[in-house]
Design a protein around this motif. Sequence first.
Motif, mmCIF file in Angstrom:
data_model
loop_
_atom_site.group_PDB
_atom_site.id
_atom_site.type_symbol
_atom_site.label_atom_id
_atom_site.label_comp_id
_atom_site.label_asym_id
_atom_site.label_seq_id
_atom_site.Cartn_x
_atom_site.Cartn_y
_atom_site.Cartn_z
ATOM 1 N N LEU A 1 0.810 -1.220 0.000
ATOM 2 C CA LEU A 1 0.000 0.000 0.000
ATOM 3 C C LEU A 1 0.843 1.270 0.000
ATOM 4 C CD1 LEU A 1 -2.865 -1.000 2.445
ATOM 5 C CD2 LEU A 1 -3.017 -0.686 -0.038
ATOM 6 N N VAL A 2 2.027 1.214 0.578
ATOM 7 C CA VAL A 2 2.908 2.384 0.599
ATOM 8 C C VAL A 2 3.200 2.869 -0.824
ATOM 9 C CG1 VAL A 2 5.296 3.083 1.075
ATOM 10 C CG2 VAL A 2 3.949 1.965 2.841
ATOM 11 N N TYR A 3 3.308 1.938 -1.752
ATOM 12 C CA TYR A 3 3.575 2.318 -3.141
ATOM 13 C C TYR A 3 2.306 2.333 -3.996
ATOM 14 C CZ TYR A 3 8.365 1.830 -1.750
ATOM 15 O OH TYR A 3 9.561 1.994 -1.101
ATOM 16 N N ALA A 4 1.374 1.437 -3.692
ATOM 17 C CA ALA A 4 0.171 1.322 -4.518
ATOM 18 C C ALA A 4 -0.772 2.514 -4.349
ATOM 19 C CB ALA A 4 -0.561 0.021 -4.192
ATOM 20 N N LEU A 5 -0.956 3.001 -3.134
ATOM 21 C CA LEU A 5 -1.911 4.094 -2.921
ATOM 22 C C LEU A 5 -1.569 5.358 -3.716
ATOM 23 C CD1 LEU A 5 -2.943 3.775 0.832
ATOM 24 C CD2 LEU A 5 -4.331 3.352 -1.194
ATOM 25 N N PRO A 6 -0.324 5.839 -3.662
ATOM 26 C CA PRO A 6 -0.025 7.023 -4.492
ATOM 27 C C PRO A 6 -0.209 6.762 -5.988
ATOM 28 C CG PRO A 6 1.710 6.694 -2.871
ATOM 29 C CD PRO A 6 0.825 5.481 -2.818
ATOM 30 N N VAL A 7 0.163 5.571 -6.448
ATOM 31 C CA VAL A 7 0.004 5.244 -7.866
ATOM 32 C C VAL A 7 -1.476 5.217 -8.244
ATOM 33 C CG1 VAL A 7 0.321 3.412 -9.586
ATOM 34 C CG2 VAL A 7 2.193 4.003 -8.049
ATOM 35 N N ILE A 8 -2.299 4.609 -7.395
ATOM 36 C CA ILE A 8 -3.737 4.547 -7.662
ATOM 37 C C ILE A 8 -4.351 5.944 -7.631
ATOM 38 C CG2 ILE A 8 -5.946 3.709 -6.759
ATOM 39 C CD1 ILE A 8 -4.394 1.196 -5.794
ATOM 40 N N ALA B 1 -12.633 6.915 -7.965
ATOM 41 C CA ALA B 1 -12.579 7.905 -6.886
ATOM 42 C C ALA B 1 -13.627 7.589 -5.825
ATOM 43 C CB ALA B 1 -12.792 9.316 -7.436
ATOM 44 N N GLY B 2 -14.835 7.268 -6.254
ATOM 45 C CA GLY B 2 -15.898 6.924 -5.312
ATOM 46 C C GLY B 2 -15.566 5.692 -4.502
ATOM 47 N N SER B 3 -14.973 4.697 -5.156
ATOM 48 C CA SER B 3 -14.591 3.461 -4.450
ATOM 49 C C SER B 3 -13.498 3.736 -3.421
ATOM 50 C CB SER B 3 -14.100 2.414 -5.450
ATOM 51 O OG SER B 3 -15.114 2.103 -6.371
ATOM 52 N N LEU B 4 -12.481 4.485 -3.831
ATOM 53 C CA LEU B 4 -11.402 4.830 -2.890
ATOM 54 C C LEU B 4 -11.940 5.646 -1.716
ATOM 55 C CD1 LEU B 4 -8.508 5.886 -5.294
ATOM 56 C CD2 LEU B 4 -8.465 3.977 -3.694
ATOM 57 N N LEU B 5 -12.748 6.631 -2.021
ATOM 58 C CA LEU B 5 -13.283 7.481 -0.964
ATOM 59 C C LEU B 5 -14.220 6.712 -0.040
ATOM 60 C CD1 LEU B 5 -13.675 10.727 -3.015
ATOM 61 C CD2 LEU B 5 -12.379 10.501 -0.885
ATOM 62 N N PHE B 6 -14.982 5.779 -0.584
ATOM 63 C CA PHE B 6 -15.838 4.954 0.269
ATOM 64 C C PHE B 6 -14.984 4.119 1.224
ATOM 65 C CE2 PHE B 6 -18.126 0.990 1.175
ATOM 66 C CZ PHE B 6 -19.229 1.528 1.840
ATOM 67 N N ALA B 7 -13.914 3.523 0.692
ATOM 68 C CA ALA B 7 -13.018 2.736 1.550
ATOM 69 C C ALA B 7 -12.372 3.623 2.610
ATOM 70 C CB ALA B 7 -11.940 2.055 0.699
ATOM 71 N N TYR B 8 -11.924 4.806 2.220
ATOM 72 C CA TYR B 8 -11.331 5.743 3.180
ATOM 73 C C TYR B 8 -12.366 6.192 4.216
ATOM 74 C CZ TYR B 8 -7.440 6.356 -0.169
ATOM 75 O OH TYR B 8 -6.374 6.167 -1.000
ATOM 76 N N THR B 9 -13.614 6.350 3.796
ATOM 77 C CA THR B 9 -14.672 6.769 4.714
ATOM 78 C C THR B 9 -14.940 5.694 5.759
ATOM 79 O OG1 THR B 9 -15.681 8.143 2.998
ATOM 80 C CG2 THR B 9 -17.086 7.551 4.860
ATOM 81 N N VAL B 10 -15.020 4.456 5.312
ATOM 82 C CA VAL B 10 -15.228 3.337 6.253
ATOM 83 C C VAL B 10 -14.060 3.277 7.224
ATOM 84 C CG1 VAL B 10 -15.348 0.814 6.451
ATOM 85 C CG2 VAL B 10 -16.703 2.005 4.703
#
Length: 163
Positions: A66-73, A94-103
Amino acid sequence: MKVLAGDINKHFRQHLTIYLDALAVLCAALLIYLFVQTALSKVLHHAVFRIQMGKQPLPGWSKPLLVYALPVIEWATVLLLLLRRTRLWGLLLAGSLLFAYTVYAYLAYKEVYGYVICACGKVFEDMGWREHFYFNAIHTLVALAGFYFVYKSKTLKANNKKE
């Protein structure tokens, strides 16, 4: 008065796709700004981000990934949002990432895992988890609204071509 209302209604129906496209661009621009800020922070302050990710309540195997994947995504999301042809996919991502971050922010706010440090980047370092949760939830809704606007516009354009 009826004539004026009829003219306004006719104008709105004729130009609905333009309005939907403009709203979609507005949503995308807001999300581009957000993801550029967070991705740039993760890249520029990578050592800090790596340390913060190491303290997250995630499976050990996922942290180095995730350290490398998150910035790339996040950068990929920005690119998808920038291009009209890929904006629908960008809004979905964006919606999927933000939903995961929201949870995740909600779980941190409720201290399900105990105290958790935020690894989102410098943008959010002054926010508490409660504010972070609401911020992410609102931006998730922005992404979903943008997705709807693009989808509806494409559907209307396809239906108009058939007629």
